[in-house]
Design an enzyme around this catalytic site. Structure first.
Site, short mmCIF file in Angstrom:
data_model
loop_
_atom_site.label_atom_id
_atom_site.label_comp_id
_atom_site.label_asym_id
_atom_site.label_seq_id
_atom_site.Cartn_x
_atom_site.Cartn_y
_atom_site.Cartn_z
N ASP A 188 26.47 5.14 -44.33
CA ASP A 188 25.77 6.42 -44.20
C ASP A 188 26.12 7.12 -42.90
O ASP A 188 26.29 8.34 -42.84
CB ASP A 188 24.26 6.21 -44.29
CG ASP A 188 23.78 5.87 -45.69
OD1 ASP A 188 24.59 6.01 -46.63
OD2 ASP A 188 22.62 5.45 -45.84
N ASN A 209 31.38 -0.31 -46.55
CA ASN A 209 30.01 -0.72 -46.85
C ASN A 209 29.86 -2.23 -46.84
O ASN A 209 28.85 -2.76 -46.36
CB ASN A 209 29.59 -0.16 -48.22
CG ASN A 209 29.19 1.30 -48.16
OD1 ASN A 209 28.65 1.75 -47.15
ND2 ASN A 209 29.44 2.04 -49.22
N ASP A 261 38.09 12.21 -50.34
CA ASP A 261 37.46 10.93 -50.62
C ASP A 261 37.83 9.94 -49.51
O ASP A 261 38.99 9.87 -49.08
CB ASP A 261 37.93 10.38 -51.98
CG ASP A 261 37.15 9.15 -52.39
OD1 ASP A 261 36.02 9.32 -52.90
OD2 ASP A 261 37.65 8.02 -52.19
N ILE A 262 36.83 9.22 -49.01
CA ILE A 262 37.08 8.25 -47.95
C ILE A 262 37.84 7.06 -48.53
O ILE A 262 37.43 6.48 -49.54
CB ILE A 262 35.75 7.78 -47.33
CG1 ILE A 262 34.99 8.97 -46.74
CG2 ILE A 262 36.00 6.72 -46.26
CD1 ILE A 262 33.62 8.62 -46.23
N GLU A 299 31.01 9.29 -51.78
CA GLU A 299 31.77 9.59 -50.57
C GLU A 299 32.73 10.76 -50.77
O GLU A 299 33.62 10.98 -49.94
CB GLU A 299 32.56 8.34 -50.13
CG GLU A 299 33.69 7.92 -51.06
CD GLU A 299 33.24 6.95 -52.14
OE1 GLU A 299 34.09 6.22 -52.66
OE2 GLU A 299 32.04 6.94 -52.47
#
Length: 312
Positions: A194, A185, A177-178, A220
C-alpha cells in the site's frame, strides 16, 4: 465608490488582458461541467473580497468576431467576474450595530437575534455543504491513493473523448502496472504494498502535466488520460514516467527503501480505438505486451497485438 471591480475572461482568449487567474480558471471549468454560478469569499492583498462569476454563452451575434474560438452556439464562451471588497460592508455593519445598541436597544436585540439566526443557518448550510463535498470526494476518489477512482476515470475519459470528437484533437491513454507487485506484497506485506502504491501515485501526479488525469484503475494498475496528445507524444511522456519510477526510492516505513519498475501500455484515440472501452482495451493490451517483452518498458499498441490480461 466601493472599489468593486469586474471584467470578462475566458479559456479561449482573443485578448491577453482577459487571461483568467486561478480562481477564474476553476470557475470557467466548472461552467463547462454545468455549473451556473461561482461565488466565494477570499483574501485579496490581505483583505476579504466576495468573488462571483456567471457564465455567458455564445450567441449568434457573437459569432461575427468569435467564430474562430471553436465555441458553438449555446456553449460557454467565458464569464463575467466581479470582486467586491467586504471590509466597507463589515465596517458599515459594525457601525450600524453600535448605533442600534446605543439608540435603539430593543431593535438591537431583535437585530442580534436575526443575525444569530442567519449565522446559525449559514453554519448549518456550510456544514451540510462540507459533508456533501466530502461525500463527493469519496465517491470520485480512491481512498488509498487519492487518485480518481475507476468509476470517475470512465466519466473523465468519456468527457475527454467527446471533447476530442468536437474539436478534432488527439487524446491518448497510458496503462501502468507495477512489475512483480505480488513479490513486493509477499516480501514486505500488504502495508508495504500500500505504501508503494501511495508513493507511486504521488510521484505520477507530480510528474504529470496540469491537463493530465491520473486515476487508479484497480489493484496496482494506474491509468493516465493525456488530452491534446498523440501517440508519439504519449510514448515520450510514458518513457519519462517510467524512468522517474525506476530511479525513485520508495520509503515503506521502518527505514525500508524499495525500488520498483513499471510496464506501460500506450494507446490513442482514434488511431488505435473508436470508443472509450476500446481505448482502455488497447492500452491494456499494449501494457501486457510490455510485460511479455521483459517488463520495465513502454509499448505502443499495434493492431497485430492480441488482447490479453496483464500479469504482475
Amino acid at each position: 465608490l466601493f472599489a468593486v471591480k469586474g471584467r470578462i475572461t475566458s479559456l479561449q482568449l482573443t485578448n491577453p488582458i482577459n487571461q483568467p487567474d486561478e480562481w477564474e480558471k476553476a470557475a470557467l471549468e466548472s461552467f463547462q461541467q454545468g455549473a451556473k454560478e461561482a461565488t466565494t469569499v477570499v483574501d485579496i492583498d490581505g483583505k476579504p473580497h466576495l468573488r462571483m462569476m456567471n457564465p455567458f454563452l455564445m450567441e449568434k451575434g457573437c459569432l461575427k468576431c468569435h467564430a474562430d474560438t471553436g465555441v458553438k452556439l449555446g456553449e460557454v464562451r467565458g464569464g463575467i467576474s466581479v470582486s467586491v471588497p467586504m471590509a466597507p460592508i463589515y465596517a458599515a455593519s459594525r457601525a450600524q450595530a453600535r448605533n442600534i445598541k446605543l439608540f435603539h436597544g430593543a431593535a438591537w436585540l431583535l437585530g442580534s437575534g436575526l443575525i444569530g439566526l442567519v449565522a446559525w443557518r449559514s453554519q448549518r448550510e456550510s456544514a451540510e455543504r462540507a459533508r456533501a463535498e466530502h461525500a463527493e470526494e469519496l465517491a470520485s476518489h480512491d481512498g488509498l491513493t487519492g487518485l480518481y477512482n475507476h468509476r470517475e476515470f470512465y466519466s473523465l475519459l468519456e468527457d475527454e473523448i467527446a471533447r476530442t470528437q468536437r474539436y478534432k484533437r488527439p487524446v491518448s491513454l497510458l496503462m501502468l502496472d507495477i512489475d512483480h507487485f505480488k513479490r513486493v506484497n509477499d516480501t514486505h506485506g500488504h502495508q508495504g504494498g500500500d505504501a508503494i502504491l501511495k508513493g507511486l501515485s504521488d510521484l505520477l501526479v507530480k510528474q504529470a502535466r496540469a491537463i493530465d488525469r491520473v486515476c487508479r484503475y484497480g489493484g496496482e494498475e494506474i491509468v493516465v488520460i493525456l488530452p491534446e496528445t498523440d501517440a508519439t507524444a504519449a510514448a515520450n511522456i510514458a518513457e519519462r514516467l517510467r524512468a522517474a519510477v525506476e530511479r525513485e526510492p520508495f520509503d515503506i516505513g521502518d527505514g525500508r527503501i524499495v525500488n520498483i519498475t513499471v510496464s506501460i501500455g500506450v494507446a490513442s484515440f482514434l488511431t488505435d480505438a473508436d470508443s472509450a472501452q476500446a481505448l482502455v482495451t488497447a492500452a491494456d493490451t499494449a501494457m501486457y505486451a510490455a510485460k511479455q517483452g521483459g517488463r520495465n518498458r513502454v509499448t505502443r499498441y499495434e493492431p497485430s497485438m492480441k488482447d490479453g490480461n496483464s500479469s504482475s
